[in-house]
Design an enzyme around this catalytic site. Structure first.
Site, PDB file in Angstrom:
ATOM      1  N   CYS A  23     103.071 -38.376  37.122  1.00  0.00           N
ATOM      2  CA  CYS A  23     104.347 -37.723  37.422  1.00  0.00           C
ATOM      3  C   CYS A  23     104.186 -36.245  37.761  1.00  0.00           C
ATOM      4  O   CYS A  23     105.167 -35.553  38.029  1.00  0.00           O
ATOM      5  CB  CYS A  23     105.326 -37.895  36.271  1.00  0.00           C
ATOM      6  SG  CYS A  23     105.921 -39.595  36.168  1.00  0.00           S
ATOM      7  N   HIS A  68     119.569 -37.979  46.383  1.00  0.00           N
ATOM      8  CA  HIS A  68     118.662 -37.683  47.496  1.00  0.00           C
ATOM      9  C   HIS A  68     118.227 -36.214  47.537  1.00  0.00           C
ATOM     10  O   HIS A  68     118.038 -35.636  48.612  1.00  0.00           O
ATOM     11  CB  HIS A  68     119.272 -38.109  48.840  1.00  0.00           C
ATOM     12  CG  HIS A  68     119.222 -39.600  49.031  1.00  0.00           C
ATOM     13  ND1 HIS A  68     120.161 -40.439  48.473  1.00  0.00           N
ATOM     14  CD2 HIS A  68     118.342 -40.379  49.676  1.00  0.00           C
ATOM     15  CE1 HIS A  68     119.848 -41.688  48.789  1.00  0.00           C
ATOM     16  NE2 HIS A  68     118.757 -41.690  49.513  1.00  0.00           N
ATOM     17  N   GLU A 123     115.291 -44.336  34.453  1.00  0.00           N
ATOM     18  CA  GLU A 123     114.401 -43.831  35.501  1.00  0.00           C
ATOM     19  C   GLU A 123     113.783 -45.001  36.258  1.00  0.00           C
ATOM     20  O   GLU A 123     113.537 -44.930  37.459  1.00  0.00           O
ATOM     21  CB  GLU A 123     113.323 -42.957  34.861  1.00  0.00           C
ATOM     22  CG  GLU A 123     112.560 -42.149  35.876  1.00  0.00           C
ATOM     23  CD  GLU A 123     111.782 -41.027  35.230  1.00  0.00           C
ATOM     24  OE1 GLU A 123     112.273 -39.890  35.258  1.00  0.00           O
ATOM     25  OE2 GLU A 123     110.694 -41.286  34.692  1.00  0.00           O
TER      26      GLU A 123
HETATM   27 ZN   LIG Z   1     109.366 -39.662  37.778  1.00  0.00          ZN
END
Ligand SMILES: [Zn+2]
Length: 135
Positions: A23, A68, A123
């Site tokens: 990440c 976005h 997530e």
């Molecule tokens: Zn992530």
């Protein structure tokens, strides 16, 4: 207690700084936020609150501010680069984890007058983070 929960889908990109894992690289999620609103009594319509009010106010804000967009820590050098390219970014004061995004949406919902008690941010379909203040 009565409780209603609205699910709001949005797409976002982010990366985590000072973090040793995949990440740390820019990537995106198809996220889902759940906003739970709780009241002891119902209003004159027999509702905790109108789902369409949550949609209009909170989904409207998420659509404008987070959907976005790249969510980045305020001092992430990637933010400057993207801004120079005219790409939209949303800056947060600390790493843009699911926990931080949940808190962000919670604070906005509270500020708009909703009796929000919990915000969950999914997530991925198998991982979520939650923010609920201590009673
Ligand atoms: Zn992530």
């Amino acid at each position: 207690m009565y409780s209603v929960t609205k699910r709001i889908e949005f797409c976002y990109g982010h990366r985590l700084l000072d973090y040793d894992g995949v990440c740390k690289h820019p990537h995106g999620h198809n996220g889902v936020a759940e906003i739970e609103v709780q009241t002891e009594t119902l209003d004159h319509r027999n509702m905790v609150c109108d789902f369409s009010d949550i949609r209009r106010v909170i989904k409207g804000w998420i659509d404008n501010e987070l959907d976005h967009k790249m969510l980045l820590r305020h001092d992430d050098p990637l933010a400057r680069a993207l801004e120079q390219l005219g790409e939209p970014v949303f800056l947060v004061d600390s790493n843009p984890t699911a926990e931080r995004i949940a808190r962000l949406i919670f604070d906005y919902s509270k500020a708009q007058g909703f009796s929000v008690v919990r915000v969950t941010v999914w997530e991925t379909p198998t991982s979520f983070a939650e923010y609920r203040p201590t009673a």
